[in-house]
Design a protein around this motif. Sequence first.
Motif, PDB file in Angstrom:
ATOM      1  N   GLU A 162       0.883  -1.177   0.027  1.00  0.00           N
ATOM      2  CA  GLU A 162      -0.057   0.072   0.072  1.00  0.00           C
ATOM      3  C   GLU A 162       0.852   1.275   0.047  1.00  0.00           C
ATOM      4  N   PHE A 163       0.374   2.160  -0.385  1.00  0.00           N
ATOM      5  CA  PHE A 163       0.904   3.659  -0.673  1.00  0.00           C
ATOM      6  C   PHE A 163       1.041   4.162   0.770  1.00  0.00           C
ATOM      7  N   VAL A 164       2.185   4.930   1.100  1.00  0.00           N
ATOM      8  CA  VAL A 164       2.396   5.523   2.321  1.00  0.00           C
ATOM      9  C   VAL A 164       2.513   7.017   2.056  1.00  0.00           C
ATOM     10  N   ALA A 165       3.349   7.195   1.091  1.00  0.00           N
ATOM     11  CA  ALA A 165       3.969   8.756   0.986  1.00  0.00           C
ATOM     12  C   ALA A 165       4.653   8.872  -0.443  1.00  0.00           C
TER      13      ALA A 165
ATOM     14  N   ASP B 249      -3.995   8.537   3.948  1.00  0.00           N
ATOM     15  CA  ASP B 249      -4.987   9.019   5.242  1.00  0.00           C
ATOM     16  C   ASP B 249      -4.550   8.592   6.606  1.00  0.00           C
ATOM     17  N   SER B 250      -4.008   7.449   6.370  1.00  0.00           N
ATOM     18  CA  SER B 250      -3.629   6.654   7.780  1.00  0.00           C
ATOM     19  C   SER B 250      -2.534   6.840   8.374  1.00  0.00           C
ATOM     20  N   VAL B 251      -1.513   7.844   7.529  1.00  0.00           N
ATOM     21  CA  VAL B 251      -0.295   8.316   8.175  1.00  0.00           C
ATOM     22  C   VAL B 251      -0.021   9.741   8.285  1.00  0.00           C
ATOM     23  N   LYS B 252      -1.277  10.450   7.664  1.00  0.00           N
ATOM     24  CA  LYS B 252      -1.173  11.969   7.535  1.00  0.00           C
ATOM     25  C   LYS B 252      -1.128  12.654   8.920  1.00  0.00           C
ATOM     26  N   GLY B 253      -0.237  13.449   9.156  1.00  0.00           N
ATOM     27  CA  GLY B 253      -0.024  14.134  10.350  1.00  0.00           C
ATOM     28  C   GLY B 253       0.918  13.248  11.329  1.00  0.00           C
ATOM     29  N   ARG B 254       1.180  12.288  11.013  1.00  0.00           N
ATOM     30  CA  ARG B 254       2.187  11.324  11.729  1.00  0.00           C
ATOM     31  C   ARG B 254       3.590  11.302  10.839  1.00  0.00           C
TER      32      ARG B 254
END
Length: 123
Positions: free
Chosen positions: A46-49, A62-67
Amino acid sequence: QVQLVESGGGLVQAGGSLRLSCAASGRTFSGYVMGWFRQALGKEREFVAAISWSAGSTYYADSVKGRFTISRDNAKNTVYLQMNSLKPEDTAVYYCAGRPYYYSESAVDYTDWGQGTQVTVSS
């Protein structure tokens, strides 16, 4: 072809931080969009960034946004992924990938891949 080598993975407790690095060599790094993907056991990659060549644009799942924060140093041919507030669900093999010019969240669009680095987050 660009050769990519990831480093910086490891075991960390939930709430902790890790910084992944991806060093590029081989043909020119110039113009490449760089991305980070991850693959947990038994799941699809899956894509992260991702980050544009100029670093003027960044993209996050979305699952990593802000972290998580992606950055790059073109003088060093290196891309980074700073991961904060890690959760057990972030446990996966993290892959660095590159593709010429255009941003994409689809793994099949990336032409160059590293071997991956394991990130394990304990609860």
